[in-house]
Design an enzyme around this catalytic site. Structure first.
Site, PDB file in Angstrom:
ATOM      1  N   GLU A  49      34.710 -47.918  62.589  1.00 40.22           N
ATOM      2  CA  GLU A  49      34.774 -46.260  62.280  1.00 40.22           C
ATOM      3  C   GLU A  49      34.561 -46.201  60.761  1.00 40.22           C
ATOM      4  O   GLU A  49      35.723 -46.425  59.961  1.00 40.22           O
ATOM      5  CB  GLU A  49      35.971 -45.682  62.925  1.00 40.22           C
ATOM      6  CG  GLU A  49      36.258 -44.612  62.933  1.00 40.22           C
ATOM      7  CD  GLU A  49      37.428 -44.437  63.241  1.00 40.22           C
ATOM      8  OE1 GLU A  49      38.481 -45.321  63.663  1.00 40.22           O
ATOM      9  OE2 GLU A  49      38.175 -42.759  63.429  1.00 40.22           O
ATOM     10  N   ASP A  60      45.912 -37.463  58.249  1.00 39.53           N
ATOM     11  CA  ASP A  60      45.968 -38.411  57.931  1.00 39.53           C
ATOM     12  C   ASP A  60      47.381 -38.859  57.595  1.00 39.53           C
ATOM     13  O   ASP A  60      48.053 -38.161  56.733  1.00 39.53           O
ATOM     14  CB  ASP A  60      44.457 -39.025  57.373  1.00 39.53           C
ATOM     15  CG  ASP A  60      44.021 -39.392  57.718  1.00 39.53           C
ATOM     16  OD1 ASP A  60      43.778 -40.057  58.127  1.00 39.53           O
ATOM     17  OD2 ASP A  60      42.918 -38.631  57.381  1.00 39.53           O
TER      18      ASP A  60
END
Ligand SMILES: O=P(O)(O)OC[C@@H](O)[C@@H](O)c1c[nH]c2ccccc12
Length: 268
Positions: A49, A60
């Site tokens: 990924e 995030d």
């Protein structure tokens, strides 16, 4: 069959669970990413990924936010990330690569232009964090004909209805986010994860990957007992950050963390 589906099919035949590391492309500098990808595969990664750096990565936590900042300081763009995948593919035609990113850079490129470039580069899946499946039709109609799998997220708060919709829209695998919150989260409760992966499996035959909050080999092993893929990001990215002044040390260090996880997962 897509490279991702094929990968899961083979793993299933071997009775194994996928290990999926996440790193941000171009962190801490662009030259490191392709060799790092190969090192991760050699250490036991089944799928990679790859994060597309973005200025406002709202899903995030601080660790991966800083990774994006470091890559952006080098001007790493979506096109650069695609070029990295292209270069990775010169030596590896089998390991699936998923791009993880936010919609904006893809919209700027245009869905059709992006899908074409992604196919040419050898991208296998796209996870757009801020694109809910309800709004994904346009992007999907560009990705599907090219065998690029759209990966969607489910969270502890996802209702049954939504779960069904996501399962009907996704291909490749579905990504269960193990905790409420952002990447790099502190604690994952394995009993809750297990209950949720059971629920998800009632809606789909697709493999179920679990990520968020997996910190060490022991945790990777428990998650592997209740899922088809273990996804690990922040622990790797934190190590990359610690070693940013000595980039040559990064690939061996990340490979070390992954091979510990690989061994632990395969003990199951
Ligand atoms: O960092 P963690 O807690 O190990 O979780 C994986 C995660 O980093 C990776 O899959 C990822 C990075 N950014 C994301 C944004 C949304 C969903 C997933 C991600």
């Amino acid at each position: 069959m897509s490279r991702i589906s094929n990968c899961f099919k083979q793993l299933k035949e071997q009775g194994r669970v996928a290990l999926i590391p996440f790193v941000t492309a171009g962190d801490p500098e662009p030259g490191i990413t392709v060799p790092l990808m190969h090192a991760m595969v050699a250490a036991g990664a089944d799928i990679i990924e790859l994060g597309v750096p973005f200025s406002d990565p709202m899903a995030d936590g601080p660790v991966i936010q800083r990774a994006s900042e470091r890559a952006l300081e080098h001007g790493v763009s979506l096109r650069d990330v695609l070029a990295m995948v292209h270069s990775f593919r010169e030596q590896d035609q089998t390991t699936p690569v998923i791009l993880m990113g936010y919609l904006n850079p893809i919209e700027v490129m245009g869905y059709e232009g992006f899908a074409l470039a992604a196919e040419e580069a050898g991208v296998d899946g796209v996870l757009t964090v801020d694109l809910p499946p309800e709004e994904a039709d346009d992007l999907l109609s560009s990705l599907r004909p090219r065998d690029i799998d759209p990966i969607f997220l489910m969270a502890p708060t996802t209702t049954e209805d939504r779960m069904q919709r996501i399962c009907d829209t996704a291909s490749g695998f579905v990504y269960y986010v193990s905790v409420k919150g952002i990447t790099g989260a502190a604690h994952l409760a394995i009993d809750e994860v297990s209950a949720m992966t059971d629920r998800i499996r009632r809606h789909t035959q697709l493999p179920v990957g679990v990520g968020f909050g997996i910190k060490d080999a022991e945790m990777a092993r428990s998650v592997a007992q209740v899922s088809d893929a273990v996804i690990v990001g922040s622990v790797l990215v934190r190590r990359i950050e610690e070693l940013r002044e000595t980039p040559a040390a990064i690939a061996p260090a990340v490979a070390g963390i992954l091979s510990d996880m690989r061994h632990a997962i395969d003990l199951n």
